[in-house]
Design a protein around this motif. Structure first.
Motif, PDB file in Angstrom:
ATOM      1  N   GLY A 174      -0.771   0.736   0.860  1.00 21.04           N
ATOM      2  CA  GLY A 174      -2.053   0.280   0.336  1.00 21.04           C
ATOM      3  C   GLY A 174      -1.944  -0.423  -0.997  1.00 21.04           C
ATOM      4  N   VAL A 175      -0.866  -0.162  -1.740  1.00 16.82           N
ATOM      5  CA  VAL A 175      -0.654  -0.829  -3.026  1.00 16.82           C
ATOM      6  C   VAL A 175      -0.315  -2.304  -2.818  1.00 16.82           C
ATOM      7  CG1 VAL A 175       0.822  -0.918  -5.072  1.00 16.82           C
ATOM      8  CG2 VAL A 175       0.030   1.284  -4.211  1.00 16.82           C
ATOM      9  N   VAL A 176       0.480  -2.600  -1.800  1.00 15.86           N
ATOM     10  CA  VAL A 176       0.909  -3.982  -1.564  1.00 15.86           C
ATOM     11  C   VAL A 176       0.056  -4.695  -0.520  1.00 15.86           C
ATOM     12  CG1 VAL A 176       3.271  -3.504  -2.251  1.00 15.86           C
ATOM     13  CG2 VAL A 176       2.629  -3.201   0.138  1.00 15.86           C
ATOM     14  N   ASN A 177      -0.700  -3.929   0.252  1.00 14.69           N
ATOM     15  CA  ASN A 177      -1.575  -4.490   1.276  1.00 14.69           C
ATOM     16  C   ASN A 177      -3.007  -4.146   0.879  1.00 14.69           C
ATOM     17  OD1 ASN A 177      -3.148  -4.982   3.580  1.00 14.69           O
ATOM     18  ND2 ASN A 177      -1.529  -4.362   4.999  1.00 14.69           N
ATOM     19  N   GLU A 178      -3.648  -5.050   0.145  1.00 14.15           N
ATOM     20  CA  GLU A 178      -4.952  -4.741  -0.438  1.00 14.15           C
ATOM     21  C   GLU A 178      -5.994  -4.399   0.619  1.00 14.15           C
ATOM     22  OE1 GLU A 178      -8.357  -6.763  -3.356  1.00 14.15           O
ATOM     23  OE2 GLU A 178      -6.430  -7.748  -3.055  1.00 14.15           O
ATOM     24  N   GLU A 179      -5.993  -5.128   1.722  1.00 12.90           N
ATOM     25  CA  GLU A 179      -7.003  -4.891   2.758  1.00 12.90           C
ATOM     26  C   GLU A 179      -6.830  -3.496   3.361  1.00 12.90           C
ATOM     27  OE1 GLU A 179      -8.944  -4.661   6.541  1.00 12.90           O
ATOM     28  OE2 GLU A 179      -6.767  -4.793   6.332  1.00 12.90           O
TER      29      GLU A 179
ATOM     30  N   GLY B 100      -5.340  -1.017   1.863  1.00 20.05           N
ATOM     31  CA  GLY B 100      -5.656  -0.081   0.793  1.00 20.05           C
ATOM     32  C   GLY B 100      -7.140   0.192   0.691  1.00 20.05           C
ATOM     33  N   ARG B 101      -7.938  -0.859   0.826  1.00 21.63           N
ATOM     34  CA  ARG B 101      -9.390  -0.681   0.761  1.00 21.63           C
ATOM     35  C   ARG B 101      -9.890   0.185   1.914  1.00 21.63           C
ATOM     36  NH1 ARG B 101     -11.940  -3.896  -2.900  1.00 21.63           N
ATOM     37  NH2 ARG B 101     -10.758  -5.641  -3.769  1.00 21.63           N
TER      38      ARG B 101
END
Length: 206
Positions: free
Chosen positions: A124-129, A131-132
């Motif tokens: 989730g840190v590197v994949n914003e979508e 992560g949200r």
């Protein structure tokens, strides 16, 4: 007309069996080989389904793991008869918070929970979508339980009325998450009990 005709296959039931097998395969592989080495191909092979079946339902292994992890939580809550789950309200706020945080410690130390949870947090840190979605579907509903319990404590006069429950909960939830994610110290009952004590009583001399 023959009454011995075979029934049509139940596609819904077959799809649910495949979905459950995929969930179990994804969670097991993350524990056994780690998230980086878990692949769609490996999940498909272990689940006994075609790779195209997985791609029809999910765009990536992270999406598979997120849904599998959420499903694991739902299954555990149902098995414990805790649907919907709420933080206990015994009238003793400190005791209630200690109880739920100790249960959280147990989860964080359980490899079946820890491996997928760490994988999703890191992704989730590197994949914003992603992560949200991880925050919206998993973390925020859990945090809302603390908000509800703290608001109930305000109603009974155990917490000052001007306190923002959403900020207050971070006094004990966020340090635990930070220590767990970054391995900055042991995750123990004594630690979370102390967090509750500091959060509710402050640091100034009594």
């Amino acid at each position: 007309m023959s009454t011995n005709q075979s029934a049509a296959p139940d596609v819904t039931r077959r799809s649910e069996r495949s979905r459950r097998a995929i969930y179990e395969a994804a969670l097991a592989l993350v524990v056994e080989v780690g998230y980086p080495r878990t692949t769609i191909e490996g999940i498909a092979s272990r689940a006994g389904v075609g790779k195209q079946t997985i791609y029809r339902w999910w765009p990536s292994k992270a999406d598979v793991l997120l849904e599998a992890f959420l499903d694991m939580g739902e299954q555990a809550a149902q098995a414990a008869g805790q649907v919907p789950y709420t933080i206990p309200d015994t009238g003793d706020l400190a005791a209630d918070l200690r109880l739920v945080l100790r249960a959280t410690v147990d989860e964080l130390r359980d490899p079946a929970f820890e491996a997928p949870s760490r994988a999703l947090a890191a992704e989730g840190v590197v994949n914003e979508e992603l992560g949200r979605r991880f925050v919206a579907r998993l973390l925020e509903p859990q945090l809302q339980l603390y908000v509800d319990r703290l608001r109930a404590a305000q109603d009974t006069g155990d917490i000052r009325p001007e306190v923002d429950p959403r900020i207050a909960l971070e006094l004990f939830v966020s340090p635990l998450a930070q220590r767990w994610l970054q391995y900055t110290g042991p995750i123990t009952y004594d630690y979370t009990d102390t967090l509750v004590d500091y959060a509710l009583n402050g640091l100034a001399p009594r």
